[in-house]
Write a protein that holds these residues in place. Structure first.
Motif, PDB file in Angstrom:
ATOM      1  N   SER A   1      34.743  41.182  39.228  1.00  0.00           N
ATOM      2  CA  SER A   1      35.913  41.375  38.363  1.00  0.00           C
ATOM      3  C   SER A   1      36.225  42.857  38.215  1.00  0.00           C
ATOM      4  CB  SER A   1      35.639  40.751  36.979  1.00  0.00           C
ATOM      5  OG  SER A   1      36.732  41.000  36.104  1.00  0.00           O
ATOM      6  N   THR A   2      35.147  43.653  38.038  1.00  0.00           N
ATOM      7  CA  THR A   2      35.350  45.109  37.919  1.00  0.00           C
ATOM      8  C   THR A   2      35.950  45.674  39.194  1.00  0.00           C
ATOM      9  OG1 THR A   2      33.488  45.227  36.396  1.00  0.00           O
ATOM     10  CG2 THR A   2      34.214  47.280  37.395  1.00  0.00           C
ATOM     11  N   ALA A   3      35.439  45.196  40.365  1.00  0.00           N
ATOM     12  CA  ALA A   3      35.959  45.682  41.644  1.00  0.00           C
ATOM     13  C   ALA A   3      37.424  45.279  41.840  1.00  0.00           C
ATOM     14  CB  ALA A   3      35.092  45.125  42.783  1.00  0.00           C
ATOM     15  N   MET A   4      37.778  44.044  41.386  1.00  0.00           N
ATOM     16  CA  MET A   4      39.168  43.590  41.543  1.00  0.00           C
ATOM     17  C   MET A   4      40.105  44.414  40.651  1.00  0.00           C
ATOM     18  SD  MET A   4      41.275  41.846  43.132  1.00  0.00           S
ATOM     19  CE  MET A   4      40.088  40.924  44.080  1.00  0.00           C
ATOM     20  N   GLN A   5      39.668  44.724  39.433  1.00  0.00           N
ATOM     21  CA  GLN A   5      40.463  45.587  38.573  1.00  0.00           C
ATOM     22  C   GLN A   5      40.678  46.954  39.205  1.00  0.00           C
ATOM     23  OE1 GLN A   5      38.491  45.663  34.790  1.00  0.00           O
ATOM     24  NE2 GLN A   5      38.953  43.501  34.308  1.00  0.00           N
ATOM     25  N   LEU A   6      39.627  47.459  39.806  1.00  0.00           N
ATOM     26  CA  LEU A   6      39.750  48.755  40.498  1.00  0.00           C
ATOM     27  C   LEU A   6      40.719  48.636  41.673  1.00  0.00           C
ATOM     28  CD1 LEU A   6      38.804  51.677  40.746  1.00  0.00           C
ATOM     29  CD2 LEU A   6      36.883  50.862  42.133  1.00  0.00           C
ATOM     30  N   LEU A   7      40.637  47.474  42.364  1.00  0.00           N
ATOM     31  CA  LEU A   7      41.531  47.257  43.511  1.00  0.00           C
ATOM     32  C   LEU A   7      42.999  47.210  43.049  1.00  0.00           C
ATOM     33  CD1 LEU A   7      41.988  46.623  46.507  1.00  0.00           C
ATOM     34  CD2 LEU A   7      41.571  44.187  45.969  1.00  0.00           C
ATOM     35  N   GLN A   8      43.243  46.534  41.902  1.00  0.00           N
ATOM     36  CA  GLN A   8      44.613  46.495  41.370  1.00  0.00           C
ATOM     37  C   GLN A   8      45.124  47.906  41.058  1.00  0.00           C
ATOM     38  OE1 GLN A   8      44.451  43.883  38.015  1.00  0.00           O
ATOM     39  NE2 GLN A   8      44.720  42.021  39.232  1.00  0.00           N
ATOM     40  N   ALA A   9      44.234  48.711  40.466  1.00  0.00           N
ATOM     41  CA  ALA A   9      44.654  50.079  40.141  1.00  0.00           C
ATOM     42  C   ALA A   9      44.975  50.848  41.407  1.00  0.00           C
ATOM     43  CB  ALA A   9      43.548  50.775  39.341  1.00  0.00           C
ATOM     44  N   LYS A  10      44.162  50.651  42.437  1.00  0.00           N
ATOM     45  CA  LYS A  10      44.394  51.355  43.702  1.00  0.00           C
ATOM     46  C   LYS A  10      45.706  50.856  44.359  1.00  0.00           C
ATOM     47  CE  LYS A  10      40.712  53.914  43.698  1.00  0.00           C
ATOM     48  NZ  LYS A  10      40.830  55.388  43.630  1.00  0.00           N
ATOM     49  N   MET A  11      45.956  49.538  44.250  1.00  0.00           N
ATOM     50  CA  MET A  11      47.203  49.000  44.838  1.00  0.00           C
ATOM     51  C   MET A  11      48.433  49.561  44.112  1.00  0.00           C
ATOM     52  SD  MET A  11      46.468  47.145  47.414  1.00  0.00           S
ATOM     53  CE  MET A  11      48.006  46.275  47.668  1.00  0.00           C
ATOM     54  N   GLN A  12      48.345  49.735  42.810  1.00  0.00           N
ATOM     55  CA  GLN A  12      49.438  50.339  42.069  1.00  0.00           C
ATOM     56  C   GLN A  12      49.656  51.781  42.503  1.00  0.00           C
ATOM     57  OE1 GLN A  12      51.571  48.919  40.028  1.00  0.00           O
ATOM     58  NE2 GLN A  12      50.548  46.889  39.956  1.00  0.00           N
ATOM     59  N   ASP A  13      48.544  52.485  42.720  1.00  0.00           N
ATOM     60  CA  ASP A  13      48.650  53.886  43.188  1.00  0.00           C
ATOM     61  C   ASP A  13      49.292  53.934  44.562  1.00  0.00           C
ATOM     62  OD1 ASP A  13      47.483  54.686  40.847  1.00  0.00           O
ATOM     63  OD2 ASP A  13      45.431  54.825  41.703  1.00  0.00           O
ATOM     64  N   ILE A  14      48.871  52.981  45.431  1.00  0.00           N
ATOM     65  CA  ILE A  14      49.445  52.963  46.799  1.00  0.00           C
ATOM     66  C   ILE A  14      50.952  52.691  46.749  1.00  0.00           C
ATOM     67  CG2 ILE A  14      49.454  51.656  48.961  1.00  0.00           C
ATOM     68  CD1 ILE A  14      46.420  51.293  48.550  1.00  0.00           C
ATOM     69  N   ARG A  15      51.348  51.761  45.853  1.00  0.00           N
ATOM     70  CA  ARG A  15      52.785  51.455  45.749  1.00  0.00           C
ATOM     71  C   ARG A  15      53.567  52.667  45.248  1.00  0.00           C
ATOM     72  NH1 ARG A  15      54.535  46.530  41.950  1.00  0.00           N
ATOM     73  NH2 ARG A  15      53.687  47.976  40.402  1.00  0.00           N
ATOM     74  N   SER A  16      52.991  53.396  44.274  1.00  0.00           N
ATOM     75  CA  SER A  16      53.661  54.602  43.766  1.00  0.00           C
ATOM     76  C   SER A  16      53.765  55.649  44.849  1.00  0.00           C
ATOM     77  CB  SER A  16      52.876  55.141  42.564  1.00  0.00           C
ATOM     78  OG  SER A  16      52.833  54.190  41.532  1.00  0.00           O
ATOM     79  N   ASP A  17      52.661  55.823  45.600  1.00  0.00           N
ATOM     80  CA  ASP A  17      52.671  56.817  46.680  1.00  0.00           C
ATOM     81  C   ASP A  17      53.682  56.436  47.752  1.00  0.00           C
ATOM     82  OD1 ASP A  17      50.696  58.181  45.336  1.00  0.00           O
ATOM     83  OD2 ASP A  17      49.032  57.310  46.500  1.00  0.00           O
TER      84      ASP A  17
END
Length: 679
Positions: A460-476
């Motif tokens: 669950s912690t890794a998936m939350q981190l993955l969501q944060a990274k996906m949001q960063d990728i979308r912003s970038d």
């Protein structure tokens, strides 16, 4: 060896002991006597006899040498001889000199006289022998007359010269050299004179010397070299350390022990100042020790005869000493065989053996009373054993039936109960083992559930981190797309600038062409301006070429930007899809985390219950083991009581039979009859 010695008869042991002590005492006395006698003889030899012999021999040599010394000194200091030399040795006075020398020779009884004179710058050597007066010139240093120069160069008042004589070199003489007080012009004594003694006479005195069988004498030089020795001497040379010990120019007489070829010798030396030599006397130590040894052996032979005579007298004496003890031993042996405690030991000895007989009789009396008491108490012991057997469950049956009856008593019942408790304990141990296995498996389930819960939390912690990274990728991605669009606009502005530069380059080229025409019409003065105009036109051509190349690159950039914009739009679509998938996965993981938490709680509850069941089973097993141990101890105790009662019954019977073998007197048995027996 000790066991063998103890098996020998007492008489033989006394005889051997007394004989051994007597022999040791006798041999020790003989040895001490021989040692004291030998030491006394050696001390007398070293301190008295040997120094006296050396002193006596030195005195004899001095007596033989003293007249020659006196005559030689008077000859060297004779006024008549000194005057003759001072006058230049006139031949007319030579007969008077010969008569004077002949008279002196008759007084000394010597074979020759000599004179070495310094006169008128020359040296002359004279010798008077057998009535002949011979002369020759003194040789220079380095020849046969070196003895003269060595003596005159020294401060010695006289010396003894052992050099050969030039007139008779085959004969050995001792020349006594004395100097006159008057000196010649060259600083040497005017007269050196003396007598010549036949060395063979003095050597014969040394060779004829004897001290016992091995005592010999020798003459040594001041350096320690042997000059005159006997042919039978055992010491012909001294070692350096021996020379330092023995050869000292003083009046003390020293005795030292040295060894040659494995044999010890006593050696003493004395300095002879008149002869300027050492006198040495040697004596074999073994000569004296052998005589001491022979005397010791003779004493041992006589001692052995006395010892044999003493042993012959000692053997019957030991028999008379041991006879009362033999009679005492026979009486004790008869009492031991008959076990008749009413008998007593009798002896006429009033010393230690009589005291031992009294003590033995007292012991027999006390033993008689003790046996009587044991006999009376044996019956009481039998009754106690019967009661103990009844207490253990036996009915008092004697013989082999006791064992059969013991098998049906309380011990057998206790043993059956212990066996039943042991079976129950075994069953409970198996149940406890099963409970332990269940508890172990339940703990394993708890561990697996905890691991699942932990891994779900990590997912669950890794998936939350993955969501944060996906949001960063979308912003970038959105930011990159905006920058790419801006870059496209900039590239279009560059194209406009390039068009402007091309226009400026065409106008510059036209201006340069006009300038070249003007320069050519100007003639010689416009030539330089024509060159500048040509360079400007060439530069304008280069600018035109460069702007064309830049326009080509700008077109390529715009095309790449267009493709990148298309790709970024597709990537943004994929990123949006990934964000939606990660959100769905995060929701699934949250549900899985809740289920894993519930499973872990249930598994822990099951493990706690199984642990309580395991503890209860263990406590029950421990209690049953304690009961089993107590039952076994009770069974063992009851069995021991049964066996003890059986042993006591048998022991009481054997004790009664043993007491009946003794014969007691009436006085010992009477009090026992009146003694009440225990009930």
């Amino acid at each position: 060896m000790t066991a063998r010695w103890k098996t020998l008869p007492l008489r033989l042991r006394l005889f051997i002991s007394f004989g051994t002590v007597l022999a040791i005492a006798m041999f020790l006395a003989l040895y001490l006597q021989a040692r004291a006698h030998g030491q006394a003889r050696l001390d007398n030899l070293l301190n008295v006899e040997l120094p006296a012999q050396v002193e006596e021999l030195a005195t004899r040599i001095n007596l033989r040498l003293s007249p020659a010394l006196a005559l030689s000194e008077s000859l060297a200091n004779s006024y008549f001889i000194e005057q003759w030399v001072a006058d230049g040795l006139p031949a007319i006075q030579q007969p008077d000199i010969e008569r004077y020398l002949s008279r002196l020779m008759n007084q000394l009884d010597t074979e020759l006289l000599f004179i070495a004179a310094q006169t008128q710058g020359r040296g002359v050597y004279f010798q008077y022998r057998d009535g002949n007066f011979m002369q020759r010139p003194l040789q220079r240093p380095g020849g046969d007359d070196d003895w003269y120069y060595q003596f005159t160069d020294s401060d010695a008042p006289y010396n003894l010269n052992l050099d050969s004589d030039t007139f008779s070199p085959e004969e050995a003489f001792v020349f006594l050299n004395f100097r006159s007080s008057a000196t010649a012009t060259n600083g040497r004594p005017s007269v050196v004179a003396g007598a010549g003694l036949d060395l063979s006479r003095m050597a014969q005195l040394i060779r004829d010397y004897r001290l016992g069988d091995t005592g010999r004498a020798s003459i040594l030089s001041a350096e320690g070299a042997f000059m005159v020795t006997s042919n039978e001497t055992n010491i012909s040379a001294l070692q350096p350390q021996e020379t330092d010990t023995l050869l000292r120019q003083d009046n003390d007489i020293r005795v030292s022990e040295i060894e040659r070829n494995g044999h010890p010798y006593f050696v003493t030396t004395r300095w002879l100042p008149e002869l300027q030599r050492y006198l040495m006397v040697e004596v074999s130590k073994e000569e004296y020790t052998s005589s001491i040894r022979q005397r010791f052996l003779s004493s041992v032979e006589l001692g052995l005869l006395l010892l044999v005579a003493g042993l012959l007298l000692l053997y019957p004496l030991t028999g008379s000493l041991i006879r009362p003890l033999d009679r005492f031993q026979r009486q004790l042996k008869e009492i031991t065989h008959s076990l008749d405690l009413s008998r007593r030991v009798e002896t006429d000895d009033r010393a230690e053996l009589g005291d031992l007989a009294d003590q033995t009789n007292q012991l027999l009396e006390r033993l008689s009373r003790a046996i009587a008491a044991v006999s009376s108490n044996a019956l009481a012991l039998n009754q106690v054993a019967d009661r103990l057997a009844q207490t253990a469950g036996l009915s008092g049956i004697q013989g082999g039936d006791i064992q059969h009856e013991a098998n049906q008593t309380m011990a057998a019942a206790v043993e059956e109960m212990a066996s039943s408790v042991a079976e129950i304990t075994s069953t409970m141990e198996e149940l406890s083992t099963s409970s332990t296995q269940i508890a172990d498996h339940s703990q394993s389930v708890v561990d697996v559930a905890n691991q699942t819960l932990e891994r779900s939390r990590k997912g669950s912690t890794a998936m939350q981190l993955l969501q944060a990274k996906m949001q960063d990728i979308r912003s970038d991605s959105e930011q990159s797309l905006a920058e790419i669009m801006t870059l496209g606009a900039k590239s279009k502005q560059i194209s406009k600038v390039m068009e402007l530069i091309n226009t400026l380059a065409a106008q510059t080229k036209l201006i340069a062409f006009n300038a070249a025409l003007e320069a050519s019409s100007a003639g010689e003065s416009g030539r330089r301006f024509s060159v500048v105009a040509n360079e400007i036109r060439r530069l304008a051509d280069s600018v035109t070429d460069s702007t064309q190349e830049i326009e080509g690159h700008t077109d390529d950039i715009q095309q790449a930007i267009n493709r990148l914009v298309v790709a970024s739009e597709k990537g943004a679509t994929s990123i949006e899809q990934g964000v939606e998938a990660s959100q769905s996965t995060a929701q699934d993981l949250e549900a899985l985390l809740k289920a894993a938490s519930q499973t872990s709680s249930a598994a822990q509850q099951i493990s706690l219950s199984t642990q309580q069941q395991k503890t209860a089973s263990s406590q029950v097993v421990i209690a049953l083991r304690d009961i089993d141990t107590a039952s076994a101890r009770n069974a063992h105790s009851v069995r021991s009581i049964t066996e003890i009662s059986q042993d006591m019954v048998q022991m009481s019977a054997e004790l009664n039979a043993l007491v009946q073998e003794f014969t007691l007197d009436e006085q010992s048995a009477k009090p026992n009859d009146d003694k009440p027996r225990p009930s």
